[in-house]
Write a protein that holds these residues in place. Structure first.
Motif, PDB file in Angstrom:
ATOM      1  N   PHE A   1       0.828  -1.198   0.000  1.00 41.74           N
ATOM      2  CA  PHE A   1       0.000   0.000   0.000  1.00 41.74           C
ATOM      3  C   PHE A   1       0.865   1.252   0.000  1.00 41.74           C
ATOM      4  N   LEU A   2       1.834   1.318   0.907  1.00 44.46           N
ATOM      5  CA  LEU A   2       2.683   2.502   1.025  1.00 44.46           C
ATOM      6  C   LEU A   2       3.562   2.698  -0.215  1.00 44.46           C
ATOM      7  N   ALA A   3       3.995   1.602  -0.821  1.00 48.33           N
ATOM      8  CA  ALA A   3       4.803   1.700  -2.040  1.00 48.33           C
ATOM      9  C   ALA A   3       3.971   2.254  -3.205  1.00 48.33           C
ATOM     10  N   ALA A   4       2.678   1.971  -3.202  1.00 51.39           N
ATOM     11  CA  ALA A   4       1.805   2.448  -4.277  1.00 51.39           C
ATOM     12  C   ALA A   4       1.488   3.944  -4.125  1.00 51.39           C
ATOM     13  N   TRP A   5       1.705   4.496  -2.924  1.00 49.22           N
ATOM     14  CA  TRP A   5       1.382   5.897  -2.660  1.00 49.22           C
ATOM     15  C   TRP A   5       2.607   6.643  -2.122  1.00 49.22           C
ATOM     16  N   PRO A   6       3.709   6.632  -2.841  1.00 52.36           N
ATOM     17  CA  PRO A   6       4.935   7.230  -2.294  1.00 52.36           C
ATOM     18  C   PRO A   6       4.882   8.753  -2.134  1.00 52.36           C
ATOM     19  N   ARG A   7       4.057   9.416  -2.922  1.00 53.59           N
ATOM     20  CA  ARG A   7       3.999  10.885  -2.864  1.00 53.59           C
ATOM     21  C   ARG A   7       2.651  11.387  -2.343  1.00 53.59           C
ATOM     22  N   ALA A   8       1.957  10.538  -1.629  1.00 52.73           N
ATOM     23  CA  ALA A   8       0.631  10.921  -1.134  1.00 52.73           C
ATOM     24  C   ALA A   8       0.734  12.013  -0.073  1.00 52.73           C
ATOM     25  N   ASP A   9      -0.298  12.806   0.003  1.00 50.08           N
ATOM     26  CA  ASP A   9      -0.392  13.854   1.010  1.00 50.08           C
ATOM     27  C   ASP A   9      -0.414  13.205   2.396  1.00 50.08           C
ATOM     28  N   GLU A  10       0.494  13.635   3.238  1.00 55.27           N
ATOM     29  CA  GLU A  10       0.642  13.047   4.577  1.00 55.27           C
ATOM     30  C   GLU A  10      -0.620  13.183   5.428  1.00 55.27           C
ATOM     31  N   SER A  11      -1.500  14.127   5.082  1.00 56.54           N
ATOM     32  CA  SER A  11      -2.694  14.354   5.894  1.00 56.54           C
ATOM     33  C   SER A  11      -3.873  13.458   5.500  1.00 56.54           C
ATOM     34  N   LEU A  12      -3.719  12.637   4.469  1.00 59.50           N
ATOM     35  CA  LEU A  12      -4.810  11.753   4.047  1.00 59.50           C
ATOM     36  C   LEU A  12      -5.126  10.734   5.149  1.00 59.50           C
ATOM     37  N   PRO A  13      -6.392  10.611   5.533  1.00 61.02           N
ATOM     38  CA  PRO A  13      -6.760   9.660   6.585  1.00 61.02           C
ATOM     39  C   PRO A  13      -6.339   8.221   6.272  1.00 61.02           C
ATOM     40  N   LEU A  14      -6.443   7.823   5.017  1.00 62.48           N
ATOM     41  CA  LEU A  14      -6.061   6.471   4.624  1.00 62.48           C
ATOM     42  C   LEU A  14      -4.569   6.228   4.867  1.00 62.48           C
ATOM     43  N   LEU A  15      -3.759   7.212   4.545  1.00 60.27           N
ATOM     44  CA  LEU A  15      -2.326   7.101   4.753  1.00 60.27           C
ATOM     45  C   LEU A  15      -1.990   7.099   6.245  1.00 60.27           C
ATOM     46  N   LYS A  16      -2.672   7.933   7.010  1.00 56.13           N
ATOM     47  CA  LYS A  16      -2.465   7.954   8.462  1.00 56.13           C
ATOM     48  C   LYS A  16      -2.806   6.600   9.080  1.00 56.13           C
ATOM     49  N   LYS A  17      -3.915   6.021   8.634  1.00 55.45           N
ATOM     50  CA  LYS A  17      -4.340   4.715   9.153  1.00 55.45           C
ATOM     51  C   LYS A  17      -3.289   3.649   8.819  1.00 55.45           C
ATOM     52  N   ALA A  18      -2.789   3.666   7.601  1.00 58.20           N
ATOM     53  CA  ALA A  18      -1.781   2.683   7.190  1.00 58.20           C
ATOM     54  C   ALA A  18      -0.500   2.838   8.005  1.00 58.20           C
ATOM     55  N   ARG A  19      -0.071   4.054   8.200  1.00 61.68           N
ATOM     56  CA  ARG A  19       1.158   4.286   8.974  1.00 61.68           C
ATOM     57  C   ARG A  19       0.973   3.882  10.436  1.00 61.68           C
TER      58      ARG A  19
END
Length: 75
Positions: free
Chosen positions: A48-66
């Motif tokens: 998941f994280l490799a597919a979104w390397p430049r995603a906005d850090e504030s995205l809830p989906l990215l926060k949940k994954a991290r």
């Protein structure tokens, strides 16, 4: 497992918009983790994280994954 199989099938079809596929990847990692497959959960999160390397850090989906990745790393 029905949820895992359904998510894998959805991702295999590659028919959804990128954000829906990202959600499905995160859900698959979560399902694997919750059923006791920490390695599978970790691999799914890495994908998941490799597919979104430049995603906005504030995205809830990215926060949940991290947050889940940090939880898995702490085990």
């Amino acid at each position: 497992d029905t949820a895992e199989d359904s998510l894998k099938q959805f991702l295999k079809m590659r028919c959804g918009p990128p954000t829906l596929e990202a959600q499905a990847r995160l859900d698959l990692a979560t399902v694997r983790y919750e059923k006791g497959d920490a390695a599978g959960g970790q691999a799914g999160l890495d994908e998941f994280l490799a597919a979104w390397p430049r995603a906005d850090e504030s995205l809830p989906l990215l926060k949940k994954a991290r947050a889940l990745k940090a939880e898995l790393s702490g085990q």
